[in-house]
Design an enzyme around this catalytic site. Structure first.
Site, mmCIF file in Angstrom:
data_model
loop_
_atom_site.group_PDB
_atom_site.id
_atom_site.type_symbol
_atom_site.label_atom_id
_atom_site.label_comp_id
_atom_site.label_asym_id
_atom_site.label_seq_id
_atom_site.Cartn_x
_atom_site.Cartn_y
_atom_site.Cartn_z
ATOM 1 N N GLY A 10 0.816 -1.217 0.000
ATOM 2 C CA GLY A 10 0.000 0.000 0.000
ATOM 3 C C GLY A 10 0.847 1.262 0.000
ATOM 4 N N LEU A 12 1.215 3.689 2.307
ATOM 5 C CA LEU A 12 2.021 3.791 3.524
ATOM 6 C C LEU A 12 2.932 2.577 3.668
ATOM 7 C CD1 LEU A 12 2.813 4.986 6.269
ATOM 8 C CD2 LEU A 12 0.796 3.862 7.248
ATOM 9 N N ASP A 39 -4.223 -12.813 3.768
ATOM 10 C CA ASP A 39 -5.446 -12.008 3.752
ATOM 11 C C ASP A 39 -5.899 -11.845 5.204
ATOM 12 O OD1 ASP A 39 -8.261 -11.237 3.620
ATOM 13 O OD2 ASP A 39 -8.121 -11.707 1.488
ATOM 14 N N THR A 65 -9.516 0.557 1.882
ATOM 15 C CA THR A 65 -9.440 2.013 2.070
ATOM 16 C C THR A 65 -10.278 2.823 1.080
ATOM 17 O OG1 THR A 65 -7.477 2.108 0.682
ATOM 18 C CG2 THR A 65 -7.099 1.885 3.048
ATOM 19 N N THR A 104 -7.976 6.330 11.444
ATOM 20 C CA THR A 104 -8.275 7.458 10.561
ATOM 21 C C THR A 104 -9.013 8.599 11.257
ATOM 22 O OG1 THR A 104 -9.665 8.046 8.655
ATOM 23 C CG2 THR A 104 -10.321 6.116 9.879
ATOM 24 N N ASP A 105 -8.855 9.803 10.716
ATOM 25 C CA ASP A 105 -9.621 10.964 11.164
ATOM 26 C C ASP A 105 -11.113 10.797 10.852
ATOM 27 O OD1 ASP A 105 -8.872 11.035 8.438
ATOM 28 O OD2 ASP A 105 -9.230 13.191 8.305
ATOM 29 N N TYR A 128 -16.745 3.307 6.134
ATOM 30 C CA TYR A 128 -15.296 3.172 6.356
ATOM 31 C C TYR A 128 -14.941 3.634 7.769
ATOM 32 C CZ TYR A 128 -10.331 4.531 6.029
ATOM 33 O OH TYR A 128 -8.982 4.698 6.256
ATOM 34 N N LYS A 132 -13.551 1.325 11.075
ATOM 35 C CA LYS A 132 -12.306 1.621 11.786
ATOM 36 C C LYS A 132 -12.590 1.933 13.264
ATOM 37 C CE LYS A 132 -8.809 1.598 8.777
ATOM 38 N NZ LYS A 132 -7.503 0.982 9.055
ATOM 39 N N TRP A 153 -5.448 12.067 5.421
ATOM 40 C CA TRP A 153 -5.140 12.672 4.122
ATOM 41 C C TRP A 153 -3.731 12.292 3.626
ATOM 42 C CZ3 TRP A 153 -7.258 18.340 3.366
ATOM 43 C CH2 TRP A 153 -8.570 18.405 3.812
HETATM 44 N N1 LIG Z 1 -4.987 6.960 2.635
HETATM 45 C C1 LIG Z 1 -5.395 7.827 3.570
HETATM 46 O O1 LIG Z 1 -5.614 9.005 3.301
HETATM 47 C C2 LIG Z 1 -5.577 7.362 4.989
HETATM 48 C C3 LIG Z 1 -6.047 8.271 5.943
HETATM 49 C C4 LIG Z 1 -6.204 7.849 7.250
HETATM 50 C C5 LIG Z 1 -5.897 6.541 7.615
HETATM 51 N N2 LIG Z 1 -5.451 5.660 6.670
HETATM 52 C C6 LIG Z 1 -5.144 4.289 7.071
HETATM 53 O O2 LIG Z 1 -3.743 4.098 6.887
HETATM 54 C C7 LIG Z 1 -3.500 2.757 6.458
HETATM 55 C C8 LIG Z 1 -2.679 2.792 5.180
HETATM 56 O O3 LIG Z 1 -3.426 3.445 4.162
HETATM 57 P P1 LIG Z 1 -2.943 3.414 2.657
HETATM 58 O O4 LIG Z 1 -3.440 4.657 2.001
HETATM 59 O O5 LIG Z 1 -1.504 3.068 2.591
HETATM 60 O O6 LIG Z 1 -3.805 2.211 2.096
HETATM 61 P P2 LIG Z 1 -3.683 1.480 0.678
HETATM 62 O O7 LIG Z 1 -2.687 2.145 -0.187
HETATM 63 O O8 LIG Z 1 -5.068 1.259 0.174
HETATM 64 O O9 LIG Z 1 -3.065 0.087 1.096
HETATM 65 C C9 LIG Z 1 -3.830 -0.854 1.797
HETATM 66 C C10 LIG Z 1 -3.098 -2.172 1.782
HETATM 67 O O10 LIG Z 1 -3.936 -3.160 2.369
HETATM 68 C C11 LIG Z 1 -3.919 -4.318 1.558
HETATM 69 N N3 LIG Z 1 -5.146 -5.069 1.744
HETATM 70 C C12 LIG Z 1 -6.394 -4.763 1.319
HETATM 71 N N4 LIG Z 1 -7.257 -5.707 1.689
HETATM 72 C C13 LIG Z 1 -6.525 -6.650 2.368
HETATM 73 C C14 LIG Z 1 -6.862 -7.869 2.990
HETATM 74 N N5 LIG Z 1 -8.108 -8.367 2.991
HETATM 75 N N6 LIG Z 1 -5.876 -8.572 3.586
HETATM 76 C C15 LIG Z 1 -4.598 -8.112 3.591
HETATM 77 N N7 LIG Z 1 -4.218 -6.972 3.010
HETATM 78 C C16 LIG Z 1 -5.186 -6.241 2.407
HETATM 79 C C17 LIG Z 1 -3.771 -3.785 0.155
HETATM 80 O O11 LIG Z 1 -3.315 -4.789 -0.727
HETATM 81 P P3 LIG Z 1 -3.652 -4.654 -2.321
HETATM 82 O O12 LIG Z 1 -2.997 -3.367 -2.730
HETATM 83 O O13 LIG Z 1 -3.023 -5.827 -2.904
HETATM 84 O O14 LIG Z 1 -5.124 -4.617 -2.377
HETATM 85 C C18 LIG Z 1 -2.741 -2.687 0.381
HETATM 86 O O15 LIG Z 1 -1.440 -3.224 0.445
HETATM 87 C C19 LIG Z 1 -4.867 2.102 6.329
HETATM 88 O O16 LIG Z 1 -5.123 1.349 7.488
HETATM 89 C C20 LIG Z 1 -5.835 3.259 6.224
HETATM 90 O O17 LIG Z 1 -7.107 2.915 6.708
HETATM 91 C C21 LIG Z 1 -5.278 6.037 5.373
#
Ligand SMILES: NC(=O)c1ccc[n+]([C@@H]2O[C@H](COP(=O)([O-])OP(=O)(O)OC[C@H]3O[C@@H](n4cnc5c(N)ncnc54)[C@H](OP(=O)(O)O)[C@@H]3O)[C@@H](O)[C@H]2O)c1
Length: 288
Positions: A10, A12, A39, A65, A104-105, A128, A132, A153
């Site tokens: 992902g 992050l 998974d 996400t 998350t916020d 979502y 969380k 964000w």
């Molecule tokens: N993005 C934001 O703005 C934001 C804001 C606040 C909090 N967060 C939190 O920060 C964290 C990282 O966010 P991110 O933006 O890096 O997310 P991301 O890019 O969507 O990455 C999510 C990761 O989770 C994996 N995943 C999805 N479903 C899964 C499952 N069933 N089992 C195992 N792995 C799974 C995905 O794999 P695939 O790519 O192969 O599907 C991907 O590697 C998350 O927990 C998110 O909720 C994000």
């Protein structure tokens, strides 16, 4: 420190791999897992990978996400974001590992109007956010020592993010409309990854808010992106009501940094983070 990371592919996750694998500064013993490796919904597999990797810390960055997608896939959102997190927490308890859960916020409704403290009640307005928020509650019950790192964000290299989208649109459009009535703190995955590793080293527990400093609306964020990139594109402020989306987002979701400052960690301003993002090459050589 032995670390097992869920969500390594992902936005992050890639930066955490960089930070933890020696490409960054820390050089810890890392087991980086993608969805193909484990998974979150597969309790047995999750337990096996944690038992085999015997981590001091588990970083749970994996999640479903797609905020709008969650609205029409409630079961999937809860299966991954809540029950999946519970699977990891139970396995962590069995293995005696510490767990850091990314939240998350969007667990807040945005009506407060001043920075949210970690003690403020959860009040999500989207599926979502609900998934969380529920996960946070369940994890705190299963593992009282869990560390819940709430962020917001995210932008960074190696995936879709707001600055990349704005730059892409700016290449072909003279004007881009962006909402000006949602305020939050943009956060660079590079700064976040390094703060999260510091929190692990500090043996952090409980809820911690981890975002870049300062705040802005999406419109102000977009305006800064085109200004910094030296593009002539005009950014036009619009309201959320003019651009309805399936999931309701908080109008104000700035997270107070007090909980992070308690660990003597201070995050750079978001404008500084944006400049470094725009000036840096994508994280290279991440092999999963
Ligand atoms: N993005 C934001 O703005 C934001 C804001 C606040 C909090 N967060 C939190 O920060 C964290 C990282 O966010 P991110 O933006 O890096 O997310 P991301 O890019 O969507 O990455 C999510 C990761 O989770 C994996 N995943 C999805 N479903 C899964 C499952 N069933 N089992 C195992 N792995 C799974 C995905 O794999 P695939 O790519 O192969 O599907 C991907 O590697 C998350 O927990 C998110 O909720 C994000």
């Amino acid at each position: 420190m032995r670390v097992t990371l869920f969500g390594a592919s992902g936005l992050l996750g890639q930066e955490l791999v960089h930070e933890l694998s020696g490409n960054g500064k820390s050089g810890e013993q890392l087991t980086a897992l993608s969805v193909e490796d484990a998974d979150l919904r597969d309790h047995g597999r999750v337990r096996d990978v944690i038992r085999d990797s015997r981590p001091d810390w588990i970083l749970l960055s994996a999640a479903y996400t797609d905020v709008d997608g969650c609205e029409s896939n409630r079961d999937l959102a809860f299966a991954v974001n809540c029950e999946g997190a519970v699977n990891v927490a139970e396995a962590a308890r069995e293995a005696g590992s510490r767990l850091m859960f990314l939240s998350t916020d969007y667990i807040f409704d945005g009506s407060k109007g001043s920075p949210y403290q970690t003690s403020d009640p959860r009040s999500p307005t989207s599926v979502y956010g609900e998934s969380k928020a529920r996960a946070e509650e369940r994890l705190l019950n299963i593992l009282p020592e869990v560390c819940i790192a709430r962020t917001s964000w995210l932008f960074g290299h190696g995936g879709k993010c707001f600055p990349a989208t704005i730059l892409k649109l700016a290449a072909t459009r003279p004007e881009i409309s962006v909402v000006n009535d949602q305020r939050g703190s943009p956060t660079f995955t590079c700064d976040l990854a390094s703060a999260l590793v510091e929190l692990c080293r500090a043996s952090a527990r409980g809820i911690v808010h981890v975002t870049n400093s300062g705040n802005c609306t999406w419109y102000e964020f977009a305006a800064e992106i085109v200004r910094e990139a030296g593009l002539p594109t005009a950014i036009k402020p619009v309201t959320t009501a003019e651009f309805p989306r399936p999931a309701r987002r908080p109008a104000y979701s700035v997270l107070s940094p007090d909980s992070l400052h308690a660990y003597h960690i201070h995050m750079p301003e978001w404008q500084d983070a944006l400049r470094r993002y725009l000036g840096s090459a994508p994280t290279a050589s991440v092999v999963l």
